[in-house]
Every structure is written in C-alpha cells, then in structure tokens.
Design a protein around this motif. Structure first.
Motif, PDB file in Angstrom:
ATOM      1  N   ALA A 325      79.488  40.065  46.179  1.00 13.93           N
ATOM      2  CA  ALA A 325      78.109  39.846  45.729  1.00 13.93           C
ATOM      3  C   ALA A 325      78.072  39.015  44.451  1.00 13.93           C
ATOM      4  O   ALA A 325      77.138  38.251  44.212  1.00 13.93           O
ATOM      5  N   VAL A 326      79.110  39.177  43.622  1.00 12.81           N
ATOM      6  CA  VAL A 326      79.172  38.384  42.392  1.00 12.81           C
ATOM      7  C   VAL A 326      80.116  37.215  42.629  1.00 12.81           C
ATOM      8  O   VAL A 326      81.333  37.328  42.461  1.00 12.81           O
ATOM      9  N   SER A 327      79.549  36.111  43.079  1.00 14.37           N
ATOM     10  CA  SER A 327      80.368  34.931  43.391  1.00 14.37           C
ATOM     11  C   SER A 327      79.472  33.703  43.395  1.00 14.37           C
ATOM     12  O   SER A 327      78.253  33.797  43.495  1.00 14.37           O
ATOM     13  N   ILE A 346      60.956  25.186  42.258  1.00 10.89           N
ATOM     14  CA  ILE A 346      62.154  25.546  41.496  1.00 10.89           C
ATOM     15  C   ILE A 346      62.583  26.953  41.880  1.00 10.89           C
ATOM     16  O   ILE A 346      61.739  27.840  42.075  1.00 10.89           O
ATOM     17  N   GLY A 347      63.868  27.160  42.001  1.00 11.59           N
ATOM     18  CA  GLY A 347      64.381  28.509  42.251  1.00 11.59           C
ATOM     19  C   GLY A 347      65.504  28.835  41.274  1.00 11.59           C
ATOM     20  O   GLY A 347      66.262  27.947  40.872  1.00 11.59           O
ATOM     21  N   ILE A 348      65.562  30.095  40.864  1.00  7.69           N
ATOM     22  CA  ILE A 348      66.702  30.551  40.054  1.00  7.69           C
ATOM     23  C   ILE A 348      67.252  31.815  40.702  1.00  7.69           C
ATOM     24  O   ILE A 348      66.489  32.694  41.116  1.00  7.69           O
ATOM     25  N   SER A 349      68.581  31.886  40.796  1.00  7.50           N
ATOM     26  CA  SER A 349      69.205  33.121  41.253  1.00  7.50           C
ATOM     27  C   SER A 349      70.190  33.604  40.200  1.00  7.50           C
ATOM     28  O   SER A 349      70.732  32.805  39.432  1.00  7.50           O
ATOM     29  N   VAL A 350      70.368  34.920  40.152  1.00 11.13           N
ATOM     30  CA  VAL A 350      71.292  35.520  39.186  1.00 11.13           C
ATOM     31  C   VAL A 350      72.077  36.614  39.880  1.00 11.13           C
ATOM     32  O   VAL A 350      71.492  37.489  40.522  1.00 11.13           O
ATOM     33  N   THR A 351      73.397  36.557  39.772  1.00 11.24           N
ATOM     34  CA  THR A 351      74.217  37.680  40.233  1.00 11.24           C
ATOM     35  C   THR A 351      75.403  37.830  39.286  1.00 11.24           C
ATOM     36  O   THR A 351      76.001  36.834  38.876  1.00 11.24           O
ATOM     37  N   GLY A 352      75.675  39.063  38.893  1.00  9.24           N
ATOM     38  CA  GLY A 352      76.743  39.256  37.915  1.00  9.24           C
ATOM     39  C   GLY A 352      77.071  40.714  37.714  1.00  9.24           C
ATOM     40  O   GLY A 352      76.530  41.589  38.395  1.00  9.24           O
ATOM     41  N   ILE A 353      77.951  40.955  36.759  1.00  7.17           N
ATOM     42  CA  ILE A 353      78.371  42.328  36.468  1.00  7.17           C
ATOM     43  C   ILE A 353      77.940  42.668  35.048  1.00  7.17           C
ATOM     44  O   ILE A 353      78.527  42.208  34.067  1.00  7.17           O
ATOM     45  N   ALA A 354      76.860  43.465  34.939  1.00 12.28           N
ATOM     46  CA  ALA A 354      76.293  43.768  33.624  1.00 12.28           C
ATOM     47  C   ALA A 354      77.003  44.946  32.966  1.00 12.28           C
ATOM     48  O   ALA A 354      76.846  45.187  31.776  1.00 12.28           O
ATOM     49  N   GLY A 355      77.787  45.674  33.738  1.00 21.67           N
ATOM     50  CA  GLY A 355      78.550  46.788  33.186  1.00 21.67           C
ATOM     51  C   GLY A 355      77.690  48.009  32.921  1.00 21.67           C
ATOM     52  O   GLY A 355      76.520  48.023  33.295  1.00 21.67           O
ATOM     53  N   PRO A 356      78.176  49.038  32.277  1.00 23.13           N
ATOM     54  CA  PRO A 356      79.553  49.145  31.769  1.00 23.13           C
ATOM     55  C   PRO A 356      80.587  49.344  32.892  1.00 23.13           C
ATOM     56  O   PRO A 356      81.743  49.065  32.696  1.00 23.13           O
ATOM     57  N   GLU A 357      80.158  49.800  34.066  1.00 20.01           N
ATOM     58  CA  GLU A 357      81.084  49.995  35.185  1.00 20.01           C
ATOM     59  C   GLU A 357      81.127  48.721  36.030  1.00 20.01           C
ATOM     60  O   GLU A 357      80.324  47.830  35.857  1.00 20.01           O
ATOM     61  N   GLY A 358      82.061  48.694  36.984  1.00 17.43           N
ATOM     62  CA  GLY A 358      82.050  47.653  38.001  1.00 17.43           C
ATOM     63  C   GLY A 358      82.895  46.431  37.696  1.00 17.43           C
ATOM     64  O   GLY A 358      83.003  45.538  38.527  1.00 17.43           O
ATOM     65  N   GLY A 359      83.483  46.367  36.505  1.00 14.00           N
ATOM     66  CA  GLY A 359      84.318  45.219  36.175  1.00 14.00           C
ATOM     67  C   GLY A 359      85.731  45.371  36.716  1.00 14.00           C
ATOM     68  O   GLY A 359      86.229  46.488  36.872  1.00 14.00           O
ATOM     69  N   THR A 360      86.354  44.252  37.047  1.00 17.90           N
ATOM     70  CA  THR A 360      87.773  44.263  37.447  1.00 17.90           C
ATOM     71  C   THR A 360      88.470  43.170  36.632  1.00 17.90           C
ATOM     72  O   THR A 360      87.818  42.418  35.904  1.00 17.90           O
ATOM     73  N   GLU A 362      89.810  40.538  37.759  1.00 16.53           N
ATOM     74  CA  GLU A 362      89.397  39.251  38.292  1.00 16.53           C
ATOM     75  C   GLU A 362      87.930  38.952  37.980  1.00 16.53           C
ATOM     76  O   GLU A 362      87.553  37.825  37.675  1.00 16.53           O
ATOM     77  N   LYS A 363      87.116  39.992  38.091  1.00 18.37           N
ATOM     78  CA  LYS A 363      85.687  39.838  37.823  1.00 18.37           C
ATOM     79  C   LYS A 363      85.280  40.833  36.730  1.00 18.37           C
ATOM     80  O   LYS A 363      84.805  41.939  37.025  1.00 18.37           O
ATOM     81  N   PRO A 364      85.447  40.440  35.463  1.00 20.77           N
ATOM     82  CA  PRO A 364      85.189  41.384  34.367  1.00 20.77           C
ATOM     83  C   PRO A 364      83.684  41.569  34.100  1.00 20.77           C
ATOM     84  O   PRO A 364      82.872  40.756  34.536  1.00 20.77           O
ATOM     85  N   VAL A 365      83.379  42.638  33.387  1.00 20.73           N
ATOM     86  CA  VAL A 365      82.003  42.852  32.924  1.00 20.73           C
ATOM     87  C   VAL A 365      81.584  41.631  32.102  1.00 20.73           C
ATOM     88  O   VAL A 365      82.348  41.156  31.269  1.00 20.73           O
ATOM     89  N   GLY A 366      80.414  41.129  32.365  1.00 15.53           N
ATOM     90  CA  GLY A 366      79.932  39.946  31.653  1.00 15.53           C
ATOM     91  C   GLY A 366      80.008  38.679  32.492  1.00 15.53           C
ATOM     92  O   GLY A 366      79.424  37.656  32.144  1.00 15.53           O
ATOM     93  N   LEU A 367      80.713  38.749  33.629  1.00 17.69           N
ATOM     94  CA  LEU A 367      80.774  37.592  34.531  1.00 17.69           C
ATOM     95  C   LEU A 367      79.435  37.454  35.255  1.00 17.69           C
ATOM     96  O   LEU A 367      78.962  38.401  35.889  1.00 17.69           O
ATOM     97  N   VAL A 368      78.828  36.295  35.133  1.00 17.98           N
ATOM     98  CA  VAL A 368      77.515  36.076  35.746  1.00 17.98           C
ATOM     99  C   VAL A 368      77.471  34.686  36.374  1.00 17.98           C
ATOM    100  O   VAL A 368      77.938  33.710  35.774  1.00 17.98           O
ATOM    101  N   TYR A 369      76.949  34.600  37.586  1.00 16.29           N
ATOM    102  CA  TYR A 369      76.675  33.312  38.217  1.00 16.29           C
ATOM    103  C   TYR A 369      75.167  33.090  38.256  1.00 16.29           C
ATOM    104  O   TYR A 369      74.417  33.985  38.658  1.00 16.29           O
ATOM    105  N   VAL A 370      74.753  31.914  37.820  1.00 15.61           N
ATOM    106  CA  VAL A 370      73.340  31.557  37.872  1.00 15.61           C
ATOM    107  C   VAL A 370      73.197  30.370  38.806  1.00 15.61           C
ATOM    108  O   VAL A 370      73.938  29.379  38.680  1.00 15.61           O
ATOM    109  N   GLY A 371      72.295  30.475  39.760  1.00 16.14           N
ATOM    110  CA  GLY A 371      71.999  29.359  40.656  1.00 16.14           C
ATOM    111  C   GLY A 371      70.671  28.732  40.280  1.00 16.14           C
ATOM    112  O   GLY A 371      69.742  29.434  39.884  1.00 16.14           O
ATOM    113  N   LEU A 372      70.607  27.408  40.351  1.00 12.03           N
ATOM    114  CA  LEU A 372      69.358  26.721  40.013  1.00 12.03           C
ATOM    115  C   LEU A 372      69.067  25.679  41.086  1.00 12.03           C
ATOM    116  O   LEU A 372      69.934  24.859  41.430  1.00 12.03           O
TER     117      LEU A 372
END
Lengths: 412, 412
Positions: A325-327, A346-360, A362-372
């Motif tokens: 989901a976070v990619s 215009i479209g914006i998408s956001v998917t990421g790991i806001a934490g505090p759980e769920g980080g790895t 490879e994909k740490p807490v704070g990793l966010v992808y923004v689509g525009l």
C-alpha cells in the motif's frame, strides 16, 4: 523609547489563564515602533509589585501594566504606583459617577469597595473604560511613564486602542515597517545559511529567522522617519533575500500554504480531488478550512483500508500485493483513480507510514509517497519525514500542497 | 521552593506568538506544590539575558527557561547560563550522535551550526528531546537550579513530563496527586453550577474547572504525605463529582474524545466509515491521528460537492433538490450510502453550514446535521453551533464523536 510590560495577577502565575494581554500590547507597540524589551508577570503582592516597578524603571522608560485595578483589597497596581511616585490617591468624582451609572444600568448592586476604582494617583490622566468598572490611568514624571490598564482583555483592548495608542503616537519620531516572508522547502538552519551574510551585515532593516511547525519564516523590519522611508529602506534588502531564496518563498504575512493554494485554485477555477491514506483527511481539511473552497474541491477520499483503495480508486489488487500500500505504484494508481472518478483538473494522492507502528527497515516510519496529477501529467514523489505521527502527517500535507503551489506557479 | 520562569525569544516580545509555555509550566508546577513568583520574557540578547538570570536568582532558587536552544547564533540560553555559572561548554557526543541520526533518518542535511545543539555547560544533566533536535539541560549549583527547555511547545511539554517532573518531585516534602476529568455535553458554567457547592467547600483536594475548545475540564488536586494518602483523600470527592456529572465525563487525563472513541472501536473490533461535507475531512483526521485506527477505519468520503454526494454515496438528486445538501434527509442518505458501500459496522455522516458565507435565515451558519448508523439503526441529529468556521467544524466533530461514545457505552 524602551517599553516593558508588567502583568499583575496570581491567576497568571498559577497558569489558570494565559497572558493574551502581553501579546496584544507587544504587537500593537511594535506596530508604532516601540520595542518591548521585557515582559514580567507578578502576583498581587505589594512588596513584589513594588520591586517589579523598581526593576522595570531602571531599564525602561515606558511601563504598561495590566490587571490589579479591581475593587478587592488584592488589587494594588494603582496603590503601589502612587507609592512609587510618592503621590496621594485622590477620588475622581467623574469616574465615581460613571461607575455608579454602570451598576445602575446593569441592575447590579454597587458595593462600597467599588469606590476604590475611582481613586487615582494625584495628577493621573484617567482613561475611561466603557466596558467595565475599572478606568485606567497614566502617570508621567520626567521621562518615566506608567500606563495602568485593566486585566480583562475585553476591557483592556478597547481602552488600548481608544486612549493608549493616540497618547503614545506623540512620542514617536520613527516608524517601523515589518514584513514576514514564509518559506517552505528549506529548514530554518538551511535558510539561515543561505542568507547569513545578509542577516549579519544588516542593522536597518533587521532580519530575523524563525522555525514554525514544518516551515520557516523570516521577519524583515525597517525603521524610517515615515512609512514611505521605511519601505524604501526595506525594498533592496527584501529583493536580495528573494533572489537567494527564490520560489522557496511561498507567501507574505499571516497566511499558510493551504490558503495560498486554495486561493490560487479558486482564482484559476481549477477543480481538485484528493485520495489520502496516511494523512487520513488532513489534506482535505486543510483546504476546507479556507472559505470558498467548495467552488473547486470536488471530493476527498480517505481510503484508509486496502479494500477502499481498490473499491473507490480502482487500485489493482496485484499492485497492492506486489508493491504494498505504501509504494510509488500505489500512489500512482490512487491519483489516477481519483482523477478518473471525479474528473477533476488536479488530483493529489498520499500513502505512507505515519507511525508509530508499521515501519520496517525497508519502509521506515516517515516514508511517504505523494502523487500529483496536473495538466494531464502524473508524477509521484518519495519523502522521508522526521518526527512523530502528527508531525509526519502535517509535513506530508504541507509538502504536497507546496509541490502543487510550485507546479501552479510554473503554469504561468 | 520559589520558582521563576524566563521565556527567551524576540517573537514573544514582538507579540508574534503567545506564551503558552509559561502557562503550561506554571500550572504543572502548581500541581506539585511549587509556586511561580515571577514570569519574565526577554529577547535573544546576551546582556539582557544575563541580567534576567541575575535578577531571577536573587529572588528565586529554581529558574526554568524556555527557548533559545536552537542552532542559530541568536540562540543563547545555554551559552549565557554557562557564563553565569562560570562553566565551559562541552560537546556531548551522545547528543551529537542523536542529532546526526535525526538528520540522517529524515534525509536532511545537517549543517555545522546544528552541532551547537550538542554543546552543554560542564556538569549539566542532559534532557533528551525525542521530538526535535534541541535537548534540554539542568544545572544545579548549591541551592540554585536552572532548567533549560526548548521553545516549541510540542517539544517542551513532553520533555517537561518525562524529565522535569520526576526531577523536581525529589525536592518536594508533600506529594500532590492530580486528576483531570474531561467533560462533554455541558459548558464550563453549567458544569460549575452543578458542582459549585463541592468546589466551594473543598480545600484538599482543590477543584478547578477550565474551559477548553469545545469541552470543559475539571482538575482535582489532592495533597498528602505520600501518593497513597493523596489518593485516599481524593477518592470520595471524585466519586461525589462523578455522581453529579454522570456520563458527561468521557475521559480522564490527557486524552480526547477521538482517542476515547478510537480505542473503544479498536477494542470492540467495530469497523467505521465516514461521510463528511462541511467538516471536510476533520472527522476522519481526528480518528486517524490515533495510532492503530487502521484496524477499524475502512474509509472516509469527503463528499464536498453535490456530484460527489450522488456519485459516492448514492444521495438522490431529488433529495438534494427538494431539501438541500444541508438537511436531515441528506444526512440520512449520506450515512446510509457510506455504510452500504463500505459494509462498515458504524457510519457517521456530517452536512452543515460552517460559514462564513452560505447562511440564510432558514439555514443559518452553524446549522449542522449529523447522521449515525449503529446496530442496524440510523439516526439524525440537528445541531446549531456558535462561533467561526473553525469552531463550528471542531464542535461538529466533537459532538459527533461524543454521540457515538454514548451509544457505544449503552451497548454494554
């Protein structure tokens, strides 16, 4: 003229109330070029209040007090000022009458101790209080001026505007003009690095950087004999700063990135739709807090579950399975999905790991992808944000909006 | 122990920001029986800051500073404290490493001046800052204690709770136990009316009501020789208050209605879906700011336009035409639509007029309909909220969540 504020009241020392008066007065004094060097809070205690006056007048000419003008025996501001300046307290018949009328008009019983509010140090200039029973007053002796104002903000502020501002303006021989530049895309220290030599070489205007939640600001303050001269002094330095910081400057004064973007979308009549995961509606809300945005915001989808991402945005099951989901791929399909179903410009998408759980790893807490999506083009950016859940969500929203702001600027 | 607060920062003297730190610290010190005698605000100026320390330590043993721990050369709090106590500044390798890691994790460039944040006066106790780059520190010399904390409230408050409270408690010979009850559904004055006789008759514990944005809180503070005694003293008074306020009390301590609801949903494994118009994503975001909510929140639809209401939620065109977007019928169809498409256990819909524009005599600004689906039952409630756009949005969200909280309680 050096100024100092003394706020009198135990409720401030206990933290029961917040000192909004100090902020109000400081800001208004800055507007007319009087700089506040100190603010002090002191309790309703005669000895400590007297010492506060002593200290204040050793370092400042103008002292403004708030509070302690009430009817109770704890209210001592005028009494101690009278002692400090060695003056008698005299009853002002005009003020007494106004207090009596105030009680009559509001159907309340005037008690004997309310008479105390009509006592003033001899030679005071009395400041009427149309919103309460405690008039203010001014004592001027040589270079020393003390201005005593009531504590309740709803009485203090109107008295300040009606009586104190006109009184103080007579002493000013210069005017300060101040401008705040708002910066995104550079941290406070990086911003300061870029303009350090300008800051160091300037005394008029002065330049002060501040860090704000997720952004940085820069206050430029110029001094002149009048507004025009101050503006002329400011202009070349502001230009130099703007040349260095470029389009990292997104606005001037009391604004925000969401306001700048909302206004721009409304002005250009560009519609927008949002698909959010880890920000959970914050991006939509930041736009919606600006009035008038209903003309351009079609919808926001908080597709928090994978199910919602597939059902609402047509994200492919295989994409979620293969990349997660976070990619980048999911961010891409999310923004494509929201634009397709809403038909927005215009479209914006956001998917990421806001934490505090769920980080790895490879994909740490704070990793966010923004689509525009804008002008038929779809882009995805990867971010790594610091901080806790709330900060990551906030920075995601600010950076997504800032990206859109820059794209809109380049559309010109 | 006499305490004094020194807030450092030109932005306070200019009135750019309000001194919430002073209130926070004063209140927390009062909780443990330490009285603040003075609060001072001073600018980023070495001479004046030095004088502020001189004056403060002449009259108080404990000085707590906020601000001036940042990376720029204007940040002087530690430097001047080192000078005051005649100590060298030493680099703390552990803090430096944490700062470097902070920058690395967040993909930002650490500049040379950030090293300054790892410098501390010799012999300091260092206070970690999990929420930023500036650690705090404590110097104790004889009876004098100075505690230096960062300026941003979101960094200061967690550091105060984690490091300063435990440090200060060792100096206290009595223990204060304090509990905050959080109240929704009653305003501050109504709440106070209901328990005025209890407040007036109590000295230990003391009871202090406060108004917060959209809710009311009540702080009960009991004093005893140890924690146990204080708790025994508090218990019967707390019970009396709880009897009077009933289920208007929704939580205890540092919580919020969204946290209470999010935890309850997670505990009961009840899924939820949201359909928002005038709150624009705020309802979704309030739930999403609580970690772990992904287990229960399926989606939120910010159906801001009529088009989105029809397309996403199957609101009928005739309903919008006949009753309008802000109506009981629309709220009903919105919540039915979101529940149907998401298949969630619980649904909430919101439609209203947040203003400042869009109000009419019949449908004024502040009119809000909230729909709730729970246990197969669909209900709609009408609200009229006072205040500006932001307040109306906030109160809508709090009241919607409070309604759900009460329904969940009655499910037991």
């Amino acid at each position: 003229m050096k100024a100092e504020l003394i706020s009198v009241g135990t409720e401030l020392l206990l933290g029961d109330i917040i000192n909004t008066n100090a902020q109000y007065i400081a800001r208004r004094l800055a507007d007319i070029g009087i700089f506040v060097y100190y603010q002090t809070v002191v309790g309703d205690n005669p000895q400590r209040l007297k010492e506060a006056y002593d200290i204040a007048f050793k370092r400042s000419e103008l002292v403004i007090t708030t509070g302690g003008l009430g009817p109770t025996k704890d209210d001592l501001t005028k009494e101690i000022a009278a002692r400090y300046f060695n003056r008698k307290l005299l009853l002002d018949m005009d003020s007494l009458q106004k207090i009596e009328t105030f009680f009559k008009n509001t159907n309340r019983t005037m008690t004997e101790n309310n008479r105390k509010q009509a006592l003033f140090p001899e030679g005071s200039k009395i400041l009427p209080n149309p919103n309460g029973t405690a008039p203010g007053c001014i004592i001027k002796e040589g270079k020393k001026i003390i201005i005593m104002l009531p504590g309740p903000p709803k009485e203090m502020a109107p008295m300040f505007e009606a009586s104190v501002m006109p009184y103080l303006e007579q002493f000013q021989d210069c005017v300060l003009v101040s401008k705040v530049l708002r910066v995104l895309g550079l941290g406070e220290s990086l911003m300061e690095d870029k303009i350090k030599d300008i800051i160091d070489s300037q005394t008029n205007p002065t330049i002060a950087p501040y860090a704000k939640e997720g952004e940085a600001t820069l206050r430029i303050t110029a001094r002149g004999r009048d507004k025009k001269e101050a503006e002329v002094i400011m202009a070349p330095v502001e230009k130099k700063i703007r040349d260095r910081l470029g389009d990292n400057i997104y606005g001037v004064g009391n604004t925000s990135i969401d306001e700048v973007v909302a206004k721009e979308l409304i002005k250009r009549k560009l519609t927008i739709a949002l698909a959010e995961s880890c920000t959970g509606g914050l991006l939509a809300y930041r736009l919606v807090r600006n009035p008038g945005v209903s003309a351009v915001l079609i919808e926001g989808d908080v597709t928090y579950s994978n199910d919602a991402k597939m059902r609402r945005l047509n994200v492919k099951k295989e994409t979620l399975g293969k990349f997660g989901a976070v990619s980048e791929q999911t961010a891409l399909e999310m923004v494509q999905g929201i634009v397709k179903s809403s038909n927005a410009d215009i479209g914006i998408s956001v998917t990421g790991i806001a934490g505090p759980e769920g980080g790895t790893a490879e994909k740490p807490v704070g990793l966010v992808y923004v689509g525009l999506y804008i002008k038929g083009k779809t882009m995805v950016r990867k971010f790594n944000f610091p901080g806790n859940r709330e900060k990551i969500q906030n920075r995601t929203v600010m950076n997504a909006l800032d990206w859109l702001r820059r794209e809109l600027e380049h559309m010109n």
